[in-house]
Design a protein around this motif. Structure first.
Motif, short mmCIF file in Angstrom:
data_model
loop_
_atom_site.label_atom_id
_atom_site.label_comp_id
_atom_site.label_asym_id
_atom_site.label_seq_id
_atom_site.Cartn_x
_atom_site.Cartn_y
_atom_site.Cartn_z
N TRP A 45 20.93 -5.21 15.70
CA TRP A 45 20.04 -6.36 15.59
C TRP A 45 20.10 -7.01 14.21
O TRP A 45 19.78 -8.18 14.04
N LYS A 46 20.52 -6.27 13.19
CA LYS A 46 20.70 -6.77 11.82
C LYS A 46 19.42 -7.41 11.25
O LYS A 46 19.39 -8.60 10.93
N PRO A 47 18.34 -6.61 11.10
CA PRO A 47 17.10 -7.17 10.55
C PRO A 47 17.24 -7.50 9.06
O PRO A 47 18.10 -6.96 8.37
N ASN A 48 16.36 -8.38 8.59
CA ASN A 48 16.30 -8.71 7.17
C ASN A 48 15.50 -7.68 6.39
O ASN A 48 15.62 -7.59 5.17
N LEU A 49 14.65 -6.92 7.10
CA LEU A 49 13.79 -5.91 6.48
C LEU A 49 13.44 -4.86 7.51
O LEU A 49 13.23 -5.18 8.68
N VAL A 50 13.37 -3.60 7.06
CA VAL A 50 12.87 -2.51 7.89
C VAL A 50 11.57 -2.02 7.27
O VAL A 50 11.49 -1.81 6.06
N ILE A 51 10.54 -1.87 8.10
CA ILE A 51 9.28 -1.25 7.67
C ILE A 51 9.20 0.06 8.45
O ILE A 51 9.15 0.05 9.68
N MET A 79 11.01 -0.91 3.51
CA MET A 79 9.67 -0.74 2.96
C MET A 79 9.01 0.37 3.76
O MET A 79 9.09 0.37 4.99
N PHE A 80 8.41 1.32 3.08
CA PHE A 80 7.81 2.46 3.77
C PHE A 80 6.31 2.29 3.90
O PHE A 80 5.64 1.78 3.00
N ILE A 81 5.82 2.76 5.05
CA ILE A 81 4.39 2.76 5.31
C ILE A 81 4.00 4.21 5.58
O ILE A 81 4.67 4.90 6.35
N SER A 82 2.97 4.67 4.90
CA SER A 82 2.61 6.07 5.06
C SER A 82 1.18 6.36 4.67
O SER A 82 0.65 5.74 3.75
N GLY A 83 0.60 7.32 5.34
CA GLY A 83 -0.71 7.82 4.96
C GLY A 83 -0.61 8.86 3.87
O GLY A 83 -1.61 9.32 3.35
N HIS A 97 17.78 0.93 -1.63
CA HIS A 97 17.34 0.24 -0.42
C HIS A 97 15.81 0.16 -0.33
O HIS A 97 15.28 -0.67 0.39
N CYS A 98 15.11 1.04 -1.02
CA CYS A 98 13.66 1.11 -0.95
C CYS A 98 13.04 -0.02 -1.79
O CYS A 98 13.28 -0.11 -2.99
N VAL A 99 12.24 -0.87 -1.13
CA VAL A 99 11.66 -2.02 -1.82
C VAL A 99 10.14 -1.97 -1.93
O VAL A 99 9.52 -2.92 -2.38
N GLY A 100 9.52 -0.84 -1.52
CA GLY A 100 8.07 -0.74 -1.68
C GLY A 100 7.41 0.17 -0.68
O GLY A 100 8.05 0.72 0.22
N PHE A 101 6.10 0.33 -0.87
CA PHE A 101 5.28 1.22 -0.05
C PHE A 101 4.00 0.52 0.37
O PHE A 101 3.36 -0.13 -0.45
N ILE A 102 3.66 0.68 1.63
CA ILE A 102 2.43 0.13 2.18
C ILE A 102 1.55 1.32 2.58
O ILE A 102 1.94 2.12 3.43
N PRO A 103 0.37 1.45 1.98
CA PRO A 103 -0.49 2.57 2.36
C PRO A 103 -1.20 2.34 3.68
O PRO A 103 -1.48 1.20 4.06
N LYS A 104 -1.45 3.44 4.40
CA LYS A 104 -2.31 3.38 5.60
C LYS A 104 -3.73 3.60 5.13
O LYS A 104 -3.95 4.39 4.22
N MET A 114 3.37 -8.26 0.70
CA MET A 114 4.48 -7.37 0.34
C MET A 114 5.76 -7.76 1.09
O MET A 114 6.86 -7.73 0.53
N VAL A 115 5.62 -8.12 2.34
CA VAL A 115 6.77 -8.56 3.14
C VAL A 115 7.37 -9.83 2.55
O VAL A 115 8.58 -9.96 2.38
N LYS A 116 6.51 -10.76 2.22
CA LYS A 116 6.95 -12.03 1.62
C LYS A 116 7.74 -11.79 0.34
O LYS A 116 8.77 -12.40 0.11
N GLN A 117 7.27 -10.87 -0.49
CA GLN A 117 7.95 -10.57 -1.75
C GLN A 117 9.28 -9.85 -1.53
O GLN A 117 10.21 -10.01 -2.32
N ALA A 118 9.39 -9.08 -0.44
CA ALA A 118 10.60 -8.30 -0.19
C ALA A 118 11.73 -9.14 0.43
O ALA A 118 12.89 -8.75 0.35
N LEU A 119 11.37 -10.27 1.02
CA LEU A 119 12.38 -11.09 1.71
C LEU A 119 12.83 -12.26 0.83
O LEU A 119 12.04 -12.80 0.05
N PRO A 120 14.09 -12.66 0.99
CA PRO A 120 14.55 -13.84 0.25
C PRO A 120 13.84 -15.10 0.76
O PRO A 120 13.47 -15.17 1.92
N ALA A 121 13.66 -16.04 -0.12
CA ALA A 121 12.93 -17.28 0.25
C ALA A 121 13.66 -18.09 1.29
O ALA A 121 14.81 -18.04 1.47
#
Length: 121
Positions: A45-51, A79-83, A97-104, A114-121
């Motif tokens: 699928w070639k995504p621009n970002l993986v969460i 971008m990782f999401i984790s509790g 490849h890691c561009v950030g963390f999103i807390p649960k 965070m998504v906006k900042q991780a993706l090219p304009a």
């Protein structure tokens, strides 16, 4: 053209919630229930970002990141999401490849920013 975002998490409710937030913000979204399925979707699928969640049965976020890093032609940011934000972050943060963390629990405004900042304009 819409940015494509792949959400990888073993919790269906969380996948659906994040998908809802991102779809409403005009992103194209695909879902995967573990890192192995996520890796296959990245290839096709070639995504621009993986969460991705970090802790998942079958194939976790560490394995997903390793597979993506070991694929030379792949430069998909993750971008990782984790509790469990804290201990795992340092090891993952070292990977380019890691561009950030999103807390649960996920905060909609924080996620979208965070998504906006991780993706090219």
């Amino acid at each position: 053209m819409k940015h494509k975002i792949l959400i990888v998490d073993d919790e269906q409710d969380l996948r659906d919630l994040i998908s809802y937030f991102l779809t409403r913000a005009n992103y194209e979204v695909a879902l995967a229930e573990n890192g192995c399925v996520g890796y296959e979707k990245v290839q096709t699928w070639k995504p621009n970002l993986v969460i991705s969640d970090i802790r998942m049965p079958v194939c976790d976020g560490f394995e997903l990141l390793k597979r993506l890093t070991d694929t030379p032609e792949n430069d998909t940011p993750v971008m990782f999401i984790s509790g469990y934000v804290g201990g795992d972050e340092e090891e993952l943060r070292k990977n380019p490849h890691c561009v950030g963390f999103i807390p649960k629990p996920v905060n909609r405004a924080e996620l979208l920013e965070m998504v906006k900042q991780a993706l090219p304009a």
